[in-house]
Design a protein around this motif. Structure first.
Motif, PDB file in Angstrom:
ATOM      1  N   THR A   1      -3.273   3.320  -7.704  1.00 56.18           N
ATOM      2  CA  THR A   1      -4.357   2.372  -6.969  1.00 56.18           C
ATOM      3  C   THR A   1      -4.711   1.138  -7.661  1.00 56.18           C
ATOM      4  OG1 THR A   1      -6.512   2.828  -8.478  1.00 56.18           O
ATOM      5  CG2 THR A   1      -5.608   4.904  -6.372  1.00 56.18           C
TER       6      THR A   1
ATOM      7  N   SER B   1       0.584  -1.458   0.402  1.00 53.79           N
ATOM      8  CA  SER B   1       0.336  -0.184  -0.150  1.00 53.79           C
ATOM      9  C   SER B   1       0.801   1.211  -0.066  1.00 53.79           C
ATOM     10  CB  SER B   1      -0.959   0.225   1.418  1.00 53.79           C
ATOM     11  OG  SER B   1      -1.654  -1.245   1.593  1.00 53.79           O
ATOM     12  N   TRP B   2       2.259   1.583   1.021  1.00 50.07           N
ATOM     13  CA  TRP B   2       2.874   2.662   0.901  1.00 50.07           C
ATOM     14  C   TRP B   2       3.527   2.787  -0.317  1.00 50.07           C
ATOM     15  CZ3 TRP B   2       4.850   6.182   4.004  1.00 50.07           C
ATOM     16  CH2 TRP B   2       5.481   6.872   3.381  1.00 50.07           C
TER      17      TRP B   2
ATOM     18  N   LYS C   1       0.866   3.864  -3.243  1.00 51.07           N
ATOM     19  CA  LYS C   1       0.631   5.344  -3.140  1.00 51.07           C
ATOM     20  C   LYS C   1       1.869   5.911  -3.119  1.00 51.07           C
ATOM     21  CE  LYS C   1      -0.352   8.593   0.816  1.00 51.07           C
ATOM     22  NZ  LYS C   1       0.151   8.524   2.602  1.00 51.07           N
TER      23      LYS C   1
END
Length: 680
Positions: free
Chosen positions: A600, A591-592, A595
């Motif tokens: 996405t 997820s890091w 980002k």
């Protein structure tokens, strides 16, 4: 008062008063502090208590002399101060003497304030800096390179770093400070003696006195205050970011630094490898970044010291593609190949791999789990394998240079943080910083990430030059669900998904106890599993755990297969990094990176989704059985409660259709009910 000095009446001093901070300070309102400075006693010292095996180090701190605030009650702030070394003022960068933070010698202070106390003592207060060569070998020893030291109190709502005090008598002279995010040797002093320092006898060099000092690193310590003590929770060495460099001539784009280090990167993940079919990013030119990423796109993992595949399994459960693995132990090769047939396994040591491979793919993630037995607190006598295990630790740097990953993770025993092994930890940290990797480390109780054991490990995360350093995942579990988290996964929950017919779960072949051992409540955490399989028994006290039960307690899903003798399999299980906690770590890191990449996750079309909680699909069964693997395990929506418990305890891996996986829909004989068969 000890540690306070009066000024000589006849001294050539010029003091300009600016203001006085009003109010009286009470003993009950002491402010955050780290250290004190005096004349006749060791000063600014943090005492490290390593007498126990606890992973937390106590920092004993005098609570009277330093603060997160620039001015304390009763102090006068000065606009400048004239002394033997000239006029100094806030904003100056000055050299100091007799100032220490624990074992670290503070060499410079960036002045935030100059104050006069009610006792007539004059002090400077500011952010401490240390020469790199004094930082216990955690940074390359290069002359005139300094590191900023930032100490944070976890409970301080201001989130401001603690400022240190130094008596004005211990201030030597101002220096020029250059803050830059450029990689050494850019902007380093041009004097002939500037370069690598192989000892600490460089102070006599003219460059030490005249050339500018360069800061490229920050040493951050985050601690928890307990009365007059601080307990460090986390430490990190972080490269200065381009956003922190005020002067444009010393600023370099992080994208350019990344491109120089590892070349082109693939936002959203470098799998699959058909780069020409996908939008890519030339980091140097900051090209197009697509969003969302493709359905099949994944970040890649290079798993070194792979063992039986604990990290590989957890990473796959998190959605990563495991492309390469290394392990030199022949006993783990059949297990690893059975579970990860598509991963390229190198059967040898890390050093042999580095020498044998001329080219190496640029993996997104690299994991390092070097042997930990030598550094374990339980290791009390010498072993014939000690030297081999130490050399394995020293091989990590060459693999980092070979793979050049964006993110590196390390799992080690917390014993390496103890004083007798601290030099090895510092050397490991230097393996990262010598290549410009930012790195953070702390001891994690794995039960907070879903392990059913009361197990604690040193976890390190490092980020390549040009990459932001990720934080740690937040705790997901707590004792009795405190703080709104889920309660710890218990022995009962870890074992409840096992069936009698599962492989390695033959209860008739395990040791039975006559008379039975005392039973215990399984609604608690298990102790730490070891390579011998632990000394614990099944909760009813009648028998030992089966190998499958050991594996489930270690966080392996029920379908992970093991090859070898019982002793070998126990060793494979005990040496593994629990896969269910690895999944938590890599889900967070994925997820890091998404980002950071401006991406996405892929969202499938609603036409391709079947909601199994819909009553219209109540007769759908999911058969997730590997080819040639029995018994067949069927899960329907009528088993939601069991599936939830299996997922919660880390026993359930989301299935996906990729690679050699096929899906087949058919109607079994039971009244035409729909079934989806996922085989792999």
């Amino acid at each position: 008062m000890p540690g306070l000095l009066s000024l000589d009446p006849g001294g050539d001093l010029e003091v300009l008063f600016e203001r006085q901070s009003g109010g009286r300070r009470s003993r009950g309102s002491s402010v955050s502090s780290t250290c004190t400075v005096g004349r006749d006693e060791p000063v600014q010292t943090i005492f490290l208590d390593l007498s126990s095996d606890d992973e937390v180090i106590d920092l004993t701190i005098d609570d009277s002399e330093t603060t997160t605030a620039q001015i304390k009650y009763g102090e006068h702030a000065l606009t400048s101060y004239r002394g033997p070394s000239g006029i100094i003022k806030p904003g100056d960068f000055v050299e100091v003497q007799q100032v220490k933070i624990g074992k670290y010698q503070v060499n410079f202070i960036l002045i935030s304030a100059i104050v006069r106390t009610i006792m007539g003592e004059h002090k400077i207060r500011g952010i401490p800096y240390i020469r790199n060569r004094y930082l216990c070998n955690m940074l390359p020893k290069k002359r005139n390179e300094v590191c900023q030291i930032l100490h944070f109190d976890k409970d301080d709502v201001t989130r401001a770093p603690t400022l240190v005090d130094a008596n004005i008598r211990f201030v030597r002279k101002p220096h020029t400070l250059i803050i830059t995010n450029a990689i050494w040797p850019q902007h380093s002093a041009a004097s002939p003696c500037v370069g690598l320092v192989h000892d600490q006898a460089g102070e006599g060099c003219v460059a030490e006195e005249t050339d500018p000092l360069v800061c490229r690193w920050k040493f951050e310590i985050r601690s928890l205050r307990q009365a007059a003590m601080f307990k460090p929770l986390e430490e990190c060495l972080v490269r200065v970011h381009e956003s922190e460099v005020s002067e444009a001539k010393y600023r370099v784009a992080e994208a350019e630094i990344s491109n120089i280090w590892r070349g082109r990167s693939f936002p959203g993940g470098s799998w699959p490898l058909e780069a020409e079919e996908r939008p890519t990013t030339d980091i140097k030119t900051n090209g197009h970044r697509p969003t969302p990423r493709r359905a099949s796109q994944k970040y890649t993992l290079f798993d070194s010291f792979a063992g039986a595949g604990g990290v590989s399994r957890g990473a796959k459960m998190a959605g990563l593609k495991v492309t390469h693995a290394i392990d030199k132990a022949a006993e783990v090769w059949p297990t690893y190949r059975t579970n990860f047939p598509d991963t390229r396994l190198f059967q040898g040591s890390v050093d042999e791999y580095v020498r044998a491979e001329r080219r190496c793919p640029r993996a997104d993630f690299l994991h390092l789990s070097p042997p930990c037995q030598f550094f374990s607190p339980a290791h009390t006598r010498e072993s014939v394998h000690d030297d081999t295990n130490i050399f394995a630790l020293f091989s990590c740097g060459s693999l980092i240079d070979k793979v050049r990953p964006r993110i590196v993770t390390v799992e080690q025993t917390f014993g390496i943080t103890h004083d007798r092994h601290r030099m090895y930890l510092c050397t490991l940290i230097n393996d990262f910083t010598q290549y410009g990797y930012s790195v953070r480390w702390k001891i994690v109780k794995l039960c907070t990430w879903g392990s059913a054991q009361d197990r604690k490990r040193l976890i390190m995360i490092a980020a390549a030059p040009g990459e932001r350093l990720p934080p740690y995942p937040d705790a997901l579990y707590s004792e009795n669900g405190a703080g709104g988290l889920k309660p710890f996964v218990t022995i009962r929950e870890a074992l409840q998904g096992i069936r009698q017919s599962d492989p390695l779960h033959n209860t008739s072949t395990v040791k039975h106890f006559e008379p039975p051992r005392p039973p215990y409540n399984p609604d608690r955490l298990a102790g730490t599993l070891t390579t011998s399989g632990s000394d614990s028994c099944y909760p009813d006290g009648t028998r030992d755990f089966t190998l499958r039960e050991f594996a489930c307690l270690q966080g392996f899903p029920w379908y992970h297969r093991f090859q070898g003798t019982r002793t070998s399999i126990k060793r494979q299980i005990g040496n593994a990094f629990p896969p269910n906690t690895v999944m938590v770590l890599y889900q967070h890191l994925e997820s890091w990176l998404l980002k950071q990449d401006g991406m996405t996750r892929h969202q499938p079309s609603s036409n391709n989704i079947i909601c199994l909680t819909d009553r219209a699909h109540d007769d759908i069964q999911i058969i997730d059985t590997p080819v040639g693997y029995s018994p067949r395990r069927q899960k329907s929506v009528r088993q939601q409660n069991q599936s939830y418990r299996m997922y919660r305890s880390g026993m359930h891996e989301p299935l996906e259709i990729e690679d050699h996986t096929t899906a087949e829909a058919y109607a079994p004989a039971q009244g035409g009910s729909m079934a989806i068969d996922l085989t792999w």
